[in-house]
Each structure stands twice: as structure tokens, then as C-alpha cells.
Motif scaffolding. Structure first.
Motif, short mmCIF file in Angstrom:
data_model
loop_
_atom_site.label_atom_id
_atom_site.label_comp_id
_atom_site.label_asym_id
_atom_site.label_seq_id
_atom_site.Cartn_x
_atom_site.Cartn_y
_atom_site.Cartn_z
N UNK A 1 -17.53 5.88 -54.57
CA UNK A 1 -17.90 7.24 -54.16
C UNK A 1 -18.63 7.19 -52.82
N UNK A 2 -18.70 8.36 -52.16
CA UNK A 2 -19.40 8.44 -50.88
C UNK A 2 -20.90 8.29 -51.08
N UNK A 3 -21.55 7.72 -50.08
CA UNK A 3 -23.00 7.56 -50.13
C UNK A 3 -23.69 8.91 -49.99
N UNK A 4 -24.90 8.99 -50.55
CA UNK A 4 -25.71 10.21 -50.45
C UNK A 4 -27.12 9.81 -50.03
N UNK A 5 -27.88 10.80 -49.64
CA UNK A 5 -29.28 10.55 -49.32
C UNK A 5 -30.12 10.69 -50.58
N UNK A 6 -31.30 10.04 -50.53
CA UNK A 6 -32.24 10.13 -51.63
C UNK A 6 -33.59 10.60 -51.13
N UNK A 7 -34.34 11.23 -52.03
CA UNK A 7 -35.69 11.69 -51.74
C UNK A 7 -36.67 10.91 -52.60
N UNK A 8 -37.70 10.34 -51.98
CA UNK A 8 -38.69 9.56 -52.71
C UNK A 8 -39.54 10.52 -53.54
N UNK A 9 -39.52 10.33 -54.85
CA UNK A 9 -40.28 11.18 -55.77
C UNK A 9 -41.65 10.60 -56.05
N UNK A 10 -41.71 9.29 -56.26
CA UNK A 10 -42.98 8.63 -56.58
C UNK A 10 -42.88 7.17 -56.19
N UNK A 11 -44.01 6.58 -55.87
CA UNK A 11 -44.07 5.16 -55.55
C UNK A 11 -45.42 4.62 -55.97
#
Length: 521
Positions: free
Chosen positions: A89-99
Motif C-alpha cells: 500500500x502507499x505510504x502515509x504520514x503519522x502524527x505523534x500522539x505520545x512519547x
């Protein structure tokens, strides 16, 4: 000398501990949810990778990785997190929720739908010296393959490497698993899997290898991962069932069937012996009963004949003494006639009693009657013998199951003799089995559910397939429309239609759930 050395080597090999190999199909199935995590920068409209690591799905939209993998993106707002799946599948962006830098864990939300299968987490303790597999994208493998840095944006299968657990120990103020499944730069954030493909930890870092020392690696344990997920409102898919192979299950199933057959033979022999003893008792009782009845009838007939003879003699003697001129002559004649008639009646009754005395064939009839007494008080007949519809509650039998996911709730199961489940799902009938194949469009897994109405056993087998195999299964499933409940010949028709999909499945499923069903109140 050579022969002696060979013997020593053989003894040494036998002394080594034996480890069951991981199930390749389970590791491959879990690898579908493993992604490459790429930190992306932009220069003049051109995207370029800054660094990369590994992550894995814990929900369809959430990825776990190491905090140090996304550290640059947290510090620089111009950098973005790219998620590259392995399934094409095509790549997508991610959003950092917690670290969490304390235990090196981070949670990333996907901005697009990759349909990633969430990985199950092992809920039990990590077996010491147990086999484990690291899954991820080591940078040294990329270099060895001659991949350009731009190739990080292309979907590629992750690398799998095996090793063994060396122990659990705290490090850097958090719990880790020490193991020997090789990892390198780029593996950070990838899962460490047990033999059933369940996550036991998140690979984080390796020990220094100075002077050729043995290499060891560290993974953040589930005792850190589970609280981290729950703190961020994610309930992990925990699986506390023991890890058993399909081969182990089938061997145990064979032993169970052999045991049941032996018990059935023993029970049959005991019932045959009990029947024999019962028949002998019934034979003796019937013979005595018939003998007594014959004697009673013959005695009755003899007594009746004697009475009739005496009554006849009395009537004859009385008739000889009657004076025709006497005033009561007519009355006395009437009495003697009644006596003669009564004597004749008694002779007839005696003859009937003698002729109706029980014969030898009565013994067999009475034996059959005595043998029939008490029948119908045994065990409840099985569903197939009852031949009726069933309303059941089905519960998992852990010792007969192989659970790789986490959800094993009880099942409410209504069954009709025509193979209709819950009044809406028709099951197919082929080769003596009732089954239904499910090929969903939103999950890369084929399920085959089957039901044995005689034993009241429900079984669900799941095949976790790669996308190419799922595409083929969906194409085969699209060729037919499943008949509705109540259609003429629906069961046999569906049994034939499902054959093409079943022929494409692997020999063994990834998961097998066996349920025993009881009548629902």
C-alpha cells in the motif's frame, strides 16, 4: 578415533536443550502489521529521509515505535513522520500522539487507512531460553542490498531474525528483555515476537560488542508497553493462552480421539457384559415365571375337571332318584339340568385353561419385555439423533485451541437441521461436514467456521494471508453468491461453491478456536 569423536558429538548434541521452532506462518502474519517509520525532511519541495526505524500496529490506526526513533520529529516541527507498510500500500504520514523517553516508547496515529492488522501482545511471562524473532528494517541489510536512501519510501517486506531469550532485567529504569535475535540500526521500535507471532517486547538497543564478545540485544518488555498503551486510552489485544503449534494440537487431538475410542470400546464391552448378565437373569426369571404359570393353569384345569366330574355325578345320581309322579319332579329336573350345564361349563373353562397355558415361546417374549424395562433412561441423545433445532451457548476449550488473537468470547449459536445459523447464515454441507467460509473485504484473513451437530462442537479456523493471497481469495469468493437460509438444496449447493476458496488456503491455519456447545436456557 574418528568413531569415538562421532559418538562424543552425538552425546553432546543430545544433551543440548531442544527448542521448538517458531511457526513461520505466524511470524509472516504478524509481519503484515510491521511498518517502516521514516523521519522525512523537505528541501525545495523535495522530500528526503532523515532517519528511519520500525513500528508495528496496535490498532488499525495506531503504531508503536521507540521514542528515540521519532525524537528528531518531536524537536523539529519541519520534519514529518512517514509510515511505509510492507504489504504494497502507499505510504502515509503519522502524527505523534505520545512519547515516553523514560521507557523509550512512542505512539503514532496514522493519517490514512493502511488496513494494518493489529498485533496481539503476549499476556504471560516470557519463557526463559524460549525462541523469539525480531522483525524490522535493519539499515545494514538495506546497504547490503544496494538500496538507495530514496528506496526507504518503497514498500518492502521486513527482515526476520531468530534468537533466544536470555532473561528479563531492568535497564535505564525500565524493564527489558535480553535476547539474541539480531537487530541493528533501523530495527528500533520493531516487535520481538514469540513462536506464535505475539509481541513480547519492543526492540530498542543492543549491547556493545567489544573484542568479539557475544552480542545481546534489549527489548522494552510488555510490562512497560501495556501500561503505556492504557495510559493513552488504548486497550491492547492481550493473549494469555500458552503458545502451541497446530502440530501439537493435532497430535493432542489424535490422542484425545484414540482415548475416546478406547473409552467407547470399554463402555461398549461393559454394556455388552451388563446386557448379557441382564439377559441371563431375565431368562431365568422368565423360565421360572412361565413354569409357574403353566403349573397354575394345568392345576386349575385339573381342579375344574374334578369339580365338573363331581358335579356331573351328583346331577346324574339326583336324576335317577326323581319320581316323575312327584309334585317337585319338574323342579328337581331343572336343578339337575343346571348342574349338568354348570359341569359342562367347567369342562370348557378347564379346557380353555389347559389350552392357553404358556408355551415355550412365551419365555422369549417375557425375556424381551424384561430386557426392554429401563430403556430410555440412559444418556441424553446427541443433537444429530434428536434431529431437531438447537439453541446453544458455545464456550472456548483452551486445551484444544490455538489462540493467536485476544478475543475469545462465548458464542450464542442457533442451529437448524438445514444448516442455518442464527436464522440468517447458511452453512454448506460437503464430505460429511458443515462449514461456512468468510472472506472479508476489510481484513486480510479468511475464516472457516464449522459445526458438528452430533458432538455439538463449533470450530473457527483463521488463515492470516498476505495481500496477494487475499486478493486471490476475494476473487474466488466473488464468483458465487451464497444461497439464503431456506433455499432448496442450499447446504449442498454452498458446499460445492466454497471449494475453490478452500483449495487456495494453506494446509494449516494460523489460529484454531474450538468451542463446546451446551443447550441455552
Amino acid at each position: 578415533m574418528g568413531r569415538f569423536l562421532a559418538i562424543l558429538l552425538t552425546l553432546w548434541a543430545l544433551a543440548l536443550p531442544s527448542f521448538a521452532g517458531a511457526e513461520p506462518a505466524d511470524i509472516d502474519a504478524s509481519a503484515r502489521g510491521v511498518v517502516r517509520v521514516v523521519i522525512i525532511g523537505e528541501d525545495g519541495g523535495e522530500l528526503y529521509p532523515v532517519s528511519h526505524g520500525t513500528g508495528f500496529a496496535v490498532t488499525s490506526t495506531m503504531i508503536v515505535t521507540n521514542a528515540h526513533v521519532v525524537r528528531d520529529a518531536m524537536r523539529d516541527e519541519d520534519l514529518r513522520v512517514g509510515i511505509v507498510p510492507s504489504g504494497g500500500a502507499d505510504a502515509v504520514y503519522g502524527q505523534i500522539v505520545a512519547a515516553s523517553s523514560r521507557n523509550d516508547l512512542a505512539l503514532v496515529r496514522l493519517t490514512g487507512n493502511l488496513r494494518l492488522p493489529p498485533l496481539a501482545l503476549s499476556g504471560g511471562p516470557v519463557a526463559s531460553s524460549g525462541e523469539v524473532t525480531s522483525v524490522g528494517y535493519p539499515m545494514n541489510v538495506d546497504r547490503a542490498q544496494g538500496l538507495d536512501i530514496s528506496d526507504l519510501f518503497r514498500s518492502q517486506p521486513p527482515v526476520k531474525s531468530r534468537g533466544f531469550v536470555s532473561g528479563e532485567r531492568p535497564s535505564r529504569q525500565f524493564d527489558t528483555i535480553l535476547h539474541t535475535a539480531p537487530i541493528a540500526r533501523g530495527n528500533s521500535g520493531g516487535p520481538l515476537l514469540d513462536q506464535c507471532g505475539r509481541v513480547v517486547g519492543v526492540n530498542s538497543f543492543g549491547a556493545d560488542n567489544d573484542g568479539g564478545d557475544a552480542e545481546f540485544f534489549f527489548a522494552v518488555s510488555n510490562r512497560e508497553l501495556v501500561p503505556f498503551l492504557r495510559a493513552n486510552n488504548i486497550e491492547p489485544r492481550l493473549n494469555e493462552q500458552p503458545c502451541r503449534s497446530i502440530a501439537d494440537l493435532e497430535e493432542a487431538e489424535r490422542e484425545r480421539l484414540e482415548r475416546e475410542q478406547a473409552e467407547a470400546r470399554q463402555s461398549l464391552a461393559e454394556r455388552a457384559e451388563a446386557t448379557r448378565e441382564k439377559r441371563e437373569r431375565a431368562q431365568l426369571e422368565a423360565q421360572l415365571s412361565v413354569a409357574h404359570d403353566r403349573e397354575d393353569r394345568m392345576a386349575l384345569a385339573f381342579i375344574l375337571v374334578l369339580v365338573s366330574f363331581g358335579l356331573g355325578l351328583w346331577a346324574w345320581s339326583q336324576r335317577e332318584r326323581i319320581d316323575p309322579e312327584a309334585e317337585d319332579a319338574a323342579l328337581r329336573v331343572k336343578k339337575t339340568n343346571i348342574a349338568f350345564a354348570l359341569a359342562g361349563f367347567l369342562v370348557v373353562v378347564a379346557l380353555i385353561a389347559f389350552l392357553t397355558r404358556p408355551g415355550l415361546d412365551e419365555v422369549d417374549r417375557r425375556v424381551a419385555g424384561l430386557m426392554a424395562e429401563g430403556e430410555g433412561d440412559g444418556d441424553r441423545p446427541l443433537a444429530g439423533e434428536e434431529g431437531g433445532d438447537l439453541a446453544l451457548t458455545c464456550r472456548l476449550v483452551p486445551e484444544r485451541s490455538r489462540v493467536t488473537s485476544a478475543e475469545t468470547p462465548d458464542i450464542e449459536f442457533d442451529w437448524t437441521t438445514a444448516g442455518c445459523v442464527n436464522e440468517r447464515t447458511q452453512y454448506g454441507y460437503a464430505a460429511g461436514n458443515w462449514s461456512r467460509v468468510f472472506v472479508p473485504n476489510d481484513e486480510d484473513a479468511v475464516s472457516v467456521n464449522s459445526f458438528d451437530p452430533d458432538r455439538r462442537t463449533f470450530r473457527s479456523e483463521r488463515y492470516l494471508l498476505p495481500r496477494s493471497a487475499m486478493t486471490a481469495a476475494r476473487e474466488a469468493r466473488a464468483k458465487y453468491a451464497a444461497p439464503q437460509c431456506g433455499d432448496d438444496g442450499a447446504a449442498t449447493k454452498l458446499g460445492d461453491l466454497q471449494g475453490e476458496v478452500l483449495s487456495q488456503l494453506p494446509q494449516q491455519p494460523n489460529e484454531r478456536l474450538v468451542y463446546e456447545c451446551v443447550a441455552r436456557d
